[in-house]
Enzyme design. Structure first.
Site, mmCIF file in Angstrom:
data_model
loop_
_atom_site.group_PDB
_atom_site.id
_atom_site.type_symbol
_atom_site.label_atom_id
_atom_site.label_comp_id
_atom_site.label_asym_id
_atom_site.label_seq_id
_atom_site.Cartn_x
_atom_site.Cartn_y
_atom_site.Cartn_z
ATOM 1 N N GLU A 1 -10.330 21.537 -79.338
ATOM 2 C CA GLU A 1 -9.772 22.598 -80.203
ATOM 3 C C GLU A 1 -10.729 22.722 -81.373
ATOM 4 O O GLU A 1 -10.782 21.849 -82.236
ATOM 5 C CB GLU A 1 -8.359 22.225 -80.676
ATOM 6 C CG GLU A 1 -7.332 22.145 -79.549
ATOM 7 C CD GLU A 1 -7.076 23.469 -78.840
ATOM 8 O OE1 GLU A 1 -7.362 24.537 -79.434
ATOM 9 O OE2 GLU A 1 -6.629 23.448 -77.686
ATOM 10 N N CYS B 1 -7.837 26.386 -88.956
ATOM 11 C CA CYS B 1 -8.650 26.915 -87.854
ATOM 12 C C CYS B 1 -8.290 28.359 -87.574
ATOM 13 O O CYS B 1 -9.153 29.180 -87.283
ATOM 14 C CB CYS B 1 -8.474 26.059 -86.612
ATOM 15 S SG CYS B 1 -6.763 25.779 -86.158
HETATM 16 P P1 NAD Z 1 -15.670 17.659 -87.824
HETATM 17 O O1 NAD Z 1 -16.064 18.145 -86.475
HETATM 18 O O2 NAD Z 1 -16.715 17.399 -88.825
HETATM 19 O O3 NAD Z 1 -14.834 16.302 -87.705
HETATM 20 C C1 NAD Z 1 -13.681 16.179 -86.923
HETATM 21 C C2 NAD Z 1 -13.528 14.730 -86.484
HETATM 22 O O4 NAD Z 1 -14.599 14.366 -85.621
HETATM 23 C C3 NAD Z 1 -13.533 13.710 -87.615
HETATM 24 O O5 NAD Z 1 -12.560 12.730 -87.340
HETATM 25 C C4 NAD Z 1 -14.940 13.122 -87.513
HETATM 26 O O6 NAD Z 1 -15.032 11.813 -88.044
HETATM 27 C C5 NAD Z 1 -15.147 13.119 -86.020
HETATM 28 N N1 NAD Z 1 -16.541 13.027 -85.573
HETATM 29 C C6 NAD Z 1 -17.675 13.187 -86.304
HETATM 30 N N2 NAD Z 1 -18.766 13.044 -85.495
HETATM 31 C C7 NAD Z 1 -18.295 12.822 -84.256
HETATM 32 C C8 NAD Z 1 -18.917 12.628 -82.976
HETATM 33 N N3 NAD Z 1 -20.250 12.648 -82.819
HETATM 34 N N4 NAD Z 1 -18.131 12.431 -81.903
HETATM 35 C C9 NAD Z 1 -16.793 12.438 -82.020
HETATM 36 N N5 NAD Z 1 -16.136 12.610 -83.196
HETATM 37 C C10 NAD Z 1 -16.880 12.810 -84.298
HETATM 38 O O7 NAD Z 1 -14.600 18.727 -88.342
HETATM 39 P P2 NAD Z 1 -13.908 18.803 -89.787
HETATM 40 O O8 NAD Z 1 -14.912 19.322 -90.738
HETATM 41 O O9 NAD Z 1 -13.209 17.523 -90.046
HETATM 42 O O10 NAD Z 1 -12.776 19.919 -89.517
HETATM 43 C C11 NAD Z 1 -12.949 21.270 -89.704
HETATM 44 C C12 NAD Z 1 -13.162 21.975 -88.366
HETATM 45 O O11 NAD Z 1 -12.060 21.730 -87.494
HETATM 46 C C13 NAD Z 1 -13.192 23.497 -88.513
HETATM 47 O O12 NAD Z 1 -14.246 24.010 -87.740
HETATM 48 C C14 NAD Z 1 -11.854 23.946 -87.952
HETATM 49 O O13 NAD Z 1 -11.821 25.277 -87.466
HETATM 50 C C15 NAD Z 1 -11.637 22.947 -86.874
HETATM 51 N N6 NAD Z 1 -10.217 22.896 -86.496
HETATM 52 C C16 NAD Z 1 -9.838 23.414 -85.297
HETATM 53 C C17 NAD Z 1 -8.494 23.430 -84.933
HETATM 54 C C18 NAD Z 1 -8.040 24.011 -83.627
HETATM 55 O O14 NAD Z 1 -6.906 23.772 -83.226
HETATM 56 N N7 NAD Z 1 -8.865 24.781 -82.935
HETATM 57 C C19 NAD Z 1 -7.546 22.890 -85.805
HETATM 58 C C20 NAD Z 1 -7.966 22.375 -87.030
HETATM 59 C C21 NAD Z 1 -9.313 22.368 -87.360
#
Ligand code: NAD
Length: 466
Positions: free
Chosen positions: A241, A275
């Protein structure tokens, strides 16, 4: 405050080090969060694997009862959890209460789902049965905007289906999640639910881990691509997501004042860190000035403050990195259009007032990229097909909205949008029972509802001769 500990194999454990968690409204540290290393990650995955057979064999009614008990406990502790959530995430307290109560409601709703055996086809030769069994250990990885709802949306179906879980909150919002993890651990056998914390450095090891069967990830598109790559080693199942750049298409028959109010709320909710927030608005030439004026007036009236203060409508950006990114995008927007609002507050904390950008062209970063902050670019259109084409001209395809006083016209426009969800004259109408997911680079797979539950299972087709 009681210390915060991770959950590994039923035990509350310290990390190998700690990480300060910052209140984004004050920039002061609230508490130390335990930080795991790879060996603790291995322990958590091993504990989840040891607990798997027992949990998978537990009747679904017992698994459901455990989840219902967790939902009750979350609701009973709403005061403590919501205050903690506001202090680490920044959202106003009433919104934090909504997130906790809403999460308990989602957990209960999802826990009522079932996985009955189905007869797919039956004739004189015999019948095909469809059965569903759990996958194994699920890695659940969350972002920082809705730490508790997004945790619940993943782990409820994962656990209900009989999987065990290793979860990882975002490093800037781990505290409320750790408290909810304690509740989950209290109501389930040791090892069924584990939570570890990191400093953005264990995600790759968790998703590539040979002891993990499925990854359920919510976060940015860039990280989602890395998750898919590292899950490829064992062809792990993935649900992604990811980011969105949702367009609102406003038809020329709306009542301008009320349309502006809807657009403003849809764009600025959670300070734009959603999001599915409205991230671009396409407004017809004939109403453009009136709607923009009204949006600017709403932006001026908005109360931006520490979420723990009475009357705060919008809190700070959640972290410094996001604050810097949004500031940069506002500065870039000023070279492509006219920015009104968007000031940084002259105090500690990552506060940016809502910004409306008018007369902006399609090439500004804030139009092309996901801003994830309180900035709404408003784009002019003359011909609705042109607005639809511009809205669809994006790598993202999460959601979208259409606003009109004529539902038939709105439906015609909605039916041309290349996104996973479209709402007409409403926004983010979400229930636990309706599955959702993004198109294009906004994701893969579905969450919520029966299909969301089934994503945590393997389908087994059995032919039984007559
Ligand atoms: P991010 O991708 O930076 O981080 C999300 C999570 O992934 C964190 O827990 C982070 O520690 C972890 N992470 C970091 N590197 C990783 C790797 N290499 N492998 C696996 N996990 C890793 O996102 P963010 O900045 O925390 O959140 C904002 C983003 O999330 C926005 O783009 C938003 O649109 C999206 N979002 C999407 C939804 C949806 O349902 N589509 C819902 C909420 C947020």
């Amino acid at each position: 405050m009681e210390p915060f500990r991770m959950i590994i194999g039923g035990e509350l454990v310290n990390g190998v080090s700690t990480l300060p968690v910052i209140n984004p409204a004050t920039e002061a540290s609230i508490a130390d969060c335990p930080r795991a290393d790879e060996s603790q990650l291995d322990q958590a995955v091993a504990a989840a694997n040891s607990a798997f057979n027992g949990w998978a064999a537990t009747p679904i009614a017992e698994r459901r009862a455990a989840l219902m008990a967790v939902a009750d406990e979350m609701e009973a502790k709403v005061d403590e959890l919501s205050r903690l959530l506001t202090s680490e995430q920044g959202k106003p307290l009433d919104k934090a209460v909504e997130e906790i109560i809403g999460s308990a409601m989602i957990m209960r709703g999802l826990a009522t789902l079932d996985l009955p055996e189905k007869v797919v086809q039956e004739d004189e030769t015999g019948k095909f049965l469809e059965q569903r069994y759990p996958l194994g250990v699920v890695a659940a990885i969350m972002p920082w905007n809705f730490p508790i709802s997004l945790l619940v949306v993943k782990i409820t179906p994962a656990l209900l289906a009989g999987n065990t879980v290793v979860s990882k909150p975002a490093p800037t919002t781990p505290l409320t999640s750790l408290r909810v993890a304690e509740m989950l651990n209290r109501h389930m056998p040791a090892g069924v639910f584990n939570m570890i914390c990191d400093n953005n450095d264990l995600g790759a090891a968790l998703t590539a881990h040979s002891g993990v069967a499925k990854v359920s990830f919510t976060g940015s598109t860039a990280t989602g691509k890395k998750v898919m790559e590292s899950a490829a080693n064992l062809l792990k199942r993935v649900t992604l997501e990811l980011g969105g750049n949702d367009a609102a298409i406003v038809l020329d028959d709306v009542e301008p004042k009320s349309a502006a109010k809807d657009l403003f709320e849809g764009a600025m909710v959670n300070s734009g860190q959603v999001c599915l927030a409205i991230k671009r608005a396409y407004v017809h030439n004939s109403q453009y000035d009136e709607i923009c004026d009204e949006l600017v007036s709403l932006a001026k009236q908005a109360v931006v403050d520490d979420g723990s203060k009475q009357g705060a409508q919008y809190g700070p950006l959640q972290n410094k990195q996001q604050f810097d990114k949004v500031r940069e995008m506002i500065d870039d927007a000023a070279t492509h259009g006219t920015v009104e609002g968007g000031e940084t507050l002259d105090r500690s904390g990552y506060f940016i007032r809502p910004a409306i950008v008018r007369d902006i062209d399609d090439n500004a970063r804030v139009v092309r990229e996901e801003q994830f902050g309180p900035v709404l670019p408003v784009l002019r259109y003359e011909d609705v097909d042109d607005a639809i084409a511009r809205a669809n001209d994006s790598d993202q395809g999460l959601g979208g909205t259409v606003w009109s006083s004529n539902k038939e016209r709105a439906l015609q426009v909605a039916s041309k949008m290349e996104t996973g969800m479209v709402w007409i004259n409403s926004h983010m109408n979400i229930t636990p029972f309706i599955s959702m997911g993004g198109a294009k680079q906004s994701g893969m797979g579905l969450e919520l509802g029966q299909s969301g539950l089934e994503e945590f299972t393997q389908r087994r087709l059995v032919f039984v001769p007559a």
